[in-house]
Scaffold this motif. Structure first.
Motif, PDB file in Angstrom:
ATOM      1  N   ARG A 135      13.035  36.728  11.831  1.00  0.00           N
ATOM      2  CA  ARG A 135      11.662  37.085  11.452  1.00  0.00           C
ATOM      3  C   ARG A 135      11.543  38.578  11.160  1.00  0.00           C
ATOM      4  N   TRP A 139      10.061  40.143   7.788  1.00  0.00           N
ATOM      5  CA  TRP A 139       8.979  41.136   7.848  1.00  0.00           C
ATOM      6  C   TRP A 139       9.367  42.405   7.099  1.00  0.00           C
ATOM      7  N   ARG A 144       5.461  37.239   3.128  1.00  0.00           N
ATOM      8  CA  ARG A 144       4.158  36.884   3.683  1.00  0.00           C
ATOM      9  C   ARG A 144       4.381  35.751   4.681  1.00  0.00           C
ATOM     10  N   LEU A 145       3.901  35.916   5.895  1.00  0.00           N
ATOM     11  CA  LEU A 145       4.084  34.876   6.891  1.00  0.00           C
ATOM     12  C   LEU A 145       3.129  33.728   6.600  1.00  0.00           C
ATOM     13  N   TRP A 163       8.752  28.946  11.845  1.00  0.00           N
ATOM     14  CA  TRP A 163       7.945  29.890  11.093  1.00  0.00           C
ATOM     15  C   TRP A 163       8.279  29.732   9.620  1.00  0.00           C
ATOM     16  N   ARG A 177       2.504  44.974   6.947  1.00  0.00           N
ATOM     17  CA  ARG A 177       1.713  45.530   8.043  1.00  0.00           C
ATOM     18  C   ARG A 177       2.669  45.975   9.132  1.00  0.00           C
ATOM     19  N   TRP A 179       4.796  46.436  12.601  1.00  0.00           N
ATOM     20  CA  TRP A 179       5.323  45.646  13.715  1.00  0.00           C
ATOM     21  C   TRP A 179       5.261  46.574  14.919  1.00  0.00           C
ATOM     22  N   GLU A 237       3.836  37.458  19.236  1.00  0.00           N
ATOM     23  CA  GLU A 237       3.251  37.236  17.914  1.00  0.00           C
ATOM     24  C   GLU A 237       2.315  38.377  17.537  1.00  0.00           C
ATOM     25  N   GLN A 238       1.498  38.816  18.490  1.00  0.00           N
ATOM     26  CA  GLN A 238       0.542  39.893  18.211  1.00  0.00           C
ATOM     27  C   GLN A 238       1.258  41.193  17.854  1.00  0.00           C
ATOM     28  N   SER A 241       2.823  40.897  14.370  1.00  0.00           N
ATOM     29  CA  SER A 241       1.817  40.870  13.298  1.00  0.00           C
ATOM     30  C   SER A 241       1.014  42.163  13.218  1.00  0.00           C
TER      31      SER A 241
END
Length: 366
Positions: A135, A139, A144-145, A163, A177, A179, A237-238, A241
């Motif tokens: 991942r 990223w 785009r996830l 995912w 964005r 990480w 995850e937060q 993202s």
């Protein structure tokens, strides 16, 4: 599709993608040994390097390149065309080549080849949930996830959630964005770090109590070990993202978790305002732990980027007007009451007023 008959050589001066060579057999064998559960043999490696990759290319089933780094085999990267004029991305590295940005460089080279030479419109990616290295590469290269799809792949004879992501021809090959990589922040008494899987009992005990049930009614009560596992997954995850930082506030000597400190609502393009939330284990309350942790995090948040901070301008704390403990922490941490919004904070018993505290970069803690 204009796929060349033979492998071109793609390079950015650091990483090279090329056709397989006989010397790559040992590198493939070594890589297979790093995945003992897959059941590959040395003969499998010899067939794959000797003619499997070339046959897959000739049939247009899979366009596989050897990834070369520092003059030696470092892994493979591939595009698998589909009937719609798109392709799916695959990549894997030997352990010795990981952590140096090799996979991201290889994927960018592969995407350029796929979009310009092969004229694919979209390249898709998927990885089993929890495969953070994969991942991270997706990223870093601008994917785009998409949706997390339950049971998309099978591993060890059982379905695994995956995912998904995609990137288009005209998309930038860089992160969309941030990480959030958590810095470890320390004081003489405390260490702010990420939570660990072995801390589930500590988390469940801290989040199962009457004040939590009253002031944060969206948190299930009792807070079980399964709830804690889901919560830890959401923290990862937060961060991935670019949504929230979540630090475990740990005792600097014993490393026992004492509470949690969250930083969110950060506008990363021009860091200005951020909001924090917090909770403490019962045995950490009344000791000034949270105030000390907030002060340490605030120093990092307000510090300029060239000094290792975020360069923030303002921090906010929002809580229920009747939450005396949370308000006391805010005030002791140098925050100033900025306003009250009536009937804006949901409690288990109904609505409460919501108070907002703020602290500016120029403020000092109390």
């Amino acid at each position: 599709m204009p796929i060349p008959d033979k492998h071109p050589v793609l390079t950015d001066g650091v990483v090279t993608l090329r056709a397989p060579l006989p010397d790559d057999v040992q590198g493939q064998i070594d890589r297979q040994r790093e995945e003992p559960g897959r059941g590959f043999t040395g003969e499998d490696a010899r067939r794959w390097i000797g003619f499997g990759i070339t046959d897959a290319w000739t049939s247009r089933d899979r366009l596989v390149f050897i990834v070369e780094y520092q003059g030696r085999y470092a892994g493979t990267a591939a595009l698998k065309p589909d009937s719609d004029g798109n392709a799916r991305l695959h990549y894997g590295l030997s352990e010795w080549a990981r952590g140096a940005g090799v996979a991201s460089r290889a994927v960018r080279l592969l995407l350029e080849f796929g979009f310009t030479t092969c004229e694919f419109r979209v390249v898709h990616w998927w990885a089993s949930v929890g495969n953070w290295p994969s991942r991270r590469v997706a990223w870093a290269t601008g994917f785009r996830l998409g949706e997390t799809i339950p049971g998309l792949v099978e591993q060890g004879g059982r379905p695994i959630d995956a995912w998904t992501g995609w990137i288009g021809r005209d998309d930038a090959r860089s992160p969309r964005r941030p990480w959030f990589d958590h810095p470890v922040l320390e004081t003489p008494r405390l260490r702010l770090r990420t939570w660990r899987q072995d801390e589930l009992p500590r988390i469940t005990a801290a989040r199962t109590n009457e004040p939590t049930a009253h002031f944060l009614p969206f948190i299930p009560q009792p807070f079980t070990a399964d709830d804690a596992r889901l919560w830890l997954r959401s923290l990862a995850e937060q961060a991935a993202s670019g949504i929230r930082y979540n630090w475990c506030i740990a005792d600097s000597d014993s490393d026992v978790g004492l509470g949690n400190l969250t930083l969110f609502n950060i506008y990363r393009d021009a860091v200005g305002d951020g909001e924090i939330g917090y909770w403490a284990h019962a045995d950490a309350q009344g000791r000034g732990v949270m105030t000390e942790a907030i002060e340490r995090m605030a120093r990092w948040y307000f510090a300029p980027e060239n000094e290792g901070g975020l360069g923030g301008r303002k921090l906010l704390i929002r809580t229920a007007a009747t939450n005396k403990a949370a308000r006391r922490v805010a005030e002791k941490s140098g925050f100033h009451l900025a306003g009250t919004e009536r009937d804006a904070f949901p409690l288990a018993s109904g609505l409460d007023d919501r108070v907002t505290y703020d602290r500016l970069v120029a403020d000092r803690s109390g």
